[in-house]
Scaffold this motif. Structure first.
Motif, short mmCIF file in Angstrom:
data_model
loop_
_atom_site.label_atom_id
_atom_site.label_comp_id
_atom_site.label_asym_id
_atom_site.label_seq_id
_atom_site.Cartn_x
_atom_site.Cartn_y
_atom_site.Cartn_z
N ILE A 98 -20.81 -12.84 56.97
CA ILE A 98 -22.24 -12.54 56.92
C ILE A 98 -22.70 -12.45 55.46
CG2 ILE A 98 -24.01 -10.85 57.54
CD1 ILE A 98 -22.19 -10.10 59.95
N ARG A 99 -21.90 -11.82 54.62
CA ARG A 99 -22.22 -11.74 53.19
C ARG A 99 -22.31 -13.13 52.57
NH1 ARG A 99 -17.78 -8.32 50.48
NH2 ARG A 99 -19.01 -8.81 48.60
N MET A 100 -21.37 -13.99 52.93
CA MET A 100 -21.40 -15.35 52.39
C MET A 100 -22.65 -16.10 52.84
SD MET A 100 -17.45 -16.68 52.57
CE MET A 100 -16.13 -15.60 52.00
N ALA A 101 -23.04 -15.88 54.09
CA ALA A 101 -24.25 -16.53 54.59
C ALA A 101 -25.47 -16.09 53.78
CB ALA A 101 -24.43 -16.20 56.07
N ARG A 102 -25.54 -14.80 53.49
CA ARG A 102 -26.67 -14.28 52.72
C ARG A 102 -26.71 -14.87 51.31
NH1 ARG A 102 -25.85 -9.35 53.74
NH2 ARG A 102 -24.71 -8.71 51.88
N LEU A 103 -25.54 -15.00 50.69
CA LEU A 103 -25.48 -15.55 49.34
C LEU A 103 -25.71 -17.06 49.32
CD1 LEU A 103 -22.40 -13.48 48.15
CD2 LEU A 103 -24.72 -13.29 47.22
N ALA A 104 -25.30 -17.75 50.39
CA ALA A 104 -25.44 -19.20 50.46
C ALA A 104 -26.88 -19.61 50.75
CB ALA A 104 -24.51 -19.78 51.52
N GLU A 105 -27.59 -18.79 51.49
CA GLU A 105 -28.94 -19.16 51.96
C GLU A 105 -29.85 -19.69 50.86
OE1 GLU A 105 -32.72 -17.21 54.41
OE2 GLU A 105 -31.02 -15.95 53.82
N PRO A 106 -30.01 -19.00 49.73
CA PRO A 106 -30.94 -19.53 48.71
C PRO A 106 -30.44 -20.80 48.03
CG PRO A 106 -29.84 -17.55 47.91
CD PRO A 106 -29.50 -17.66 49.35
N LEU A 107 -29.15 -21.09 48.14
CA LEU A 107 -28.60 -22.30 47.51
C LEU A 107 -28.67 -23.50 48.44
CD1 LEU A 107 -25.42 -20.81 45.78
CD2 LEU A 107 -27.61 -21.41 44.72
N MET A 108 -28.88 -23.26 49.72
CA MET A 108 -28.96 -24.35 50.70
C MET A 108 -30.43 -24.76 50.86
SD MET A 108 -25.99 -23.37 53.48
CE MET A 108 -24.26 -23.63 53.00
N LYS A 109 -30.96 -25.30 49.80
CA LYS A 109 -32.39 -25.61 49.75
C LYS A 109 -32.79 -26.73 50.69
CE LYS A 109 -32.06 -24.21 44.94
NZ LYS A 109 -32.03 -24.66 43.53
N ASP A 110 -31.84 -27.62 50.99
CA ASP A 110 -32.12 -28.73 51.90
C ASP A 110 -31.32 -28.59 53.19
OD1 ASP A 110 -33.79 -30.07 49.98
OD2 ASP A 110 -31.97 -30.64 48.91
N GLY A 111 -31.03 -27.36 53.56
CA GLY A 111 -30.20 -27.13 54.74
C GLY A 111 -28.74 -27.11 54.36
N GLY A 112 -27.88 -26.86 55.33
CA GLY A 112 -26.45 -26.82 55.06
C GLY A 112 -25.68 -26.40 56.28
N LYS A 146 -26.96 -25.84 43.74
CA LYS A 146 -27.14 -25.96 45.19
C LYS A 146 -25.80 -25.84 45.87
CE LYS A 146 -26.28 -30.78 46.27
NZ LYS A 146 -26.61 -31.82 47.23
N LEU A 147 -25.82 -25.72 47.18
CA LEU A 147 -24.60 -25.68 47.99
C LEU A 147 -24.93 -26.29 49.34
CD1 LEU A 147 -21.64 -24.64 47.94
CD2 LEU A 147 -22.50 -22.51 48.95
N ASP A 148 -24.03 -27.13 49.85
CA ASP A 148 -24.26 -27.81 51.12
C ASP A 148 -23.45 -27.23 52.28
OD1 ASP A 148 -26.08 -30.05 50.28
OD2 ASP A 148 -24.39 -30.44 48.95
N PHE A 149 -22.27 -26.70 51.99
CA PHE A 149 -21.49 -26.12 53.08
C PHE A 149 -20.50 -25.09 52.55
CE2 PHE A 149 -19.18 -29.96 51.80
CZ PHE A 149 -17.87 -29.53 51.70
N VAL A 150 -20.12 -24.20 53.45
CA VAL A 150 -19.15 -23.15 53.15
C VAL A 150 -18.12 -23.11 54.27
CG1 VAL A 150 -18.79 -20.66 52.92
CG2 VAL A 150 -20.80 -21.71 51.87
N LEU A 151 -16.85 -22.98 53.91
CA LEU A 151 -15.81 -22.69 54.89
C LEU A 151 -15.22 -21.32 54.58
CD1 LEU A 151 -13.93 -23.61 57.26
CD2 LEU A 151 -12.29 -24.23 55.47
N HIS A 152 -15.33 -20.42 55.54
CA HIS A 152 -14.78 -19.06 55.44
C HIS A 152 -13.54 -19.02 56.32
CE1 HIS A 152 -14.51 -15.05 57.40
NE2 HIS A 152 -14.98 -14.53 56.26
N SER A 153 -12.38 -18.86 55.72
CA SER A 153 -11.13 -18.86 56.48
C SER A 153 -10.25 -17.71 56.02
CB SER A 153 -10.41 -20.21 56.31
OG SER A 153 -9.25 -20.28 57.11
N ILE A 154 -10.79 -16.50 56.13
CA ILE A 154 -10.04 -15.32 55.73
C ILE A 154 -10.07 -14.29 56.86
CG2 ILE A 154 -10.38 -15.64 53.26
CD1 ILE A 154 -12.61 -13.58 53.35
N ALA A 155 -8.98 -13.57 57.00
CA ALA A 155 -8.88 -12.51 58.00
C ALA A 155 -7.77 -11.56 57.55
CB ALA A 155 -8.56 -13.07 59.38
N PHE A 156 -7.91 -10.30 57.97
CA PHE A 156 -6.89 -9.31 57.62
C PHE A 156 -6.96 -8.15 58.58
CE2 PHE A 156 -5.60 -5.37 55.54
CZ PHE A 156 -4.31 -5.70 55.15
N ALA A 157 -5.78 -7.61 58.91
CA ALA A 157 -5.68 -6.34 59.64
C ALA A 157 -4.44 -5.63 59.14
CB ALA A 157 -5.57 -6.58 61.15
#
Length: 253
Positions: free
Chosen positions: A123-137, A83-94
């Motif tokens: 957005i990719r992380m959200a898609r991958l996290a969705e099935p692991l957040m079975k009780d929300g997140g 399972k997974l409860d939360f994700v922090l995405h803190s990446i950027a590049f130009a």
């Protein structure tokens, strides 16, 4: 211990001055177990000791440009935790040549790369996290005031961060029915390695300190306090927001 028994993924630690590290520290202090990623072999010696200080048992490479690496991170989390409860995405590049020039002169390739790494990867992380957040997140990303107002020398990253913030709102709408909340953290100017690529950044720091109502700059720990609260059950009715952590800098004209 508002995050006791929760499992979280933190993507974007480069060193101990990273916003992601400030957040990770507060997540851990609040009781969460963390999975930590590093960009590549060159970054690993800087990140692994920090992950160890956070008692992280899952420490993996994650370059979102490398096919399969992001998916491998989520596969390992599913294997270890289920399972997974939360994700922090803190990446950027130009690309530097595009970042340091006018928006009107940026290349199509540079703009597409910045959008892919800085926005679409969330957005990719959200898609991958969705099935692991079975009780929300909770999904969190990091943005900047230059998404809403023109900030000198921020250039191409302004439109990219605007797209990221818009994605937060649409993801919140998509995933809210499953109890998955989505936020953008918007610190004011902070002296991080990523920010060093912005031209004349020291001047921006000075102006922000002078203009902020509290006459100060936020710290990575300040950002972490907010991130930990948003990941907690106490924030279950909040979603789709840009949370400003900038001593009031964003309200000034």
């Amino acid at each position: 211990m508002i995050l006791a028994n929760k499992k979280g993924l933190v993507v974007g630690i480069a060193n101990d001055n990273s916003i992601a590290y400030g957040c990770a520290r507060k997540f851990r202090e609040a009781g969460a177990d963390l999975a930590i990623t590093y960009l590549n072999a060159k970054a690993e010696p800087h990140v692994r000791p920090l992950a160890e200080s956070l008692d992280s048992k899952i420490v993996l490479p994650c370059d979102v440009r490398e096919e399969g690496q992001l998916e491998a991170v989520f596969a390992r989390i599913e294997q270890e935790w289920g399972k997974l409860d939360f994700v922090l995405h803190s990446i950027a590049f130009a690309p530097r040549e595009d970042l340091h020039g006018r928006l009107v002169d940026c290349s199509a390739q540079g703009f597409a790369l910045a959008m892919d790494i800085s926005c679409h990867s969330f957005i990719r992380m959200a898609r991958l996290a969705e099935p692991l957040m079975k009780d929300g997140g909770c999904l969190q990303t990091v943005t900047f005031f230059g998404s809403d107002r023109v900030v000198e020398h921020y250039n191409m990253m302004g439109p990219v961060k605007a797209a990221l913030e818009c994605s937060v709102r649409y993801l919140a709408a998509d995933l809210g029915v499953k109890g998955i909340r989505v936020h953008a953290l918007s610190p004011g100017p902070l002296k991080t390695r990523a920010a060093s690529g912005i031209g004349r950044f020291d001047e921006l720091l000075d102006r922000a300190r002078e203009r902020a109502p509290e006459r100060m700059l936020a710290t990575i720990e300040d950002v972490g306090h907010v991130a930990a609260f948003l990941a907690s059950d106490g924030a279950r009715s909040l979603t789709g927001n840009v949370e400003y952590i900038d001593a009031g800098y964003h309200i000034m004209g």
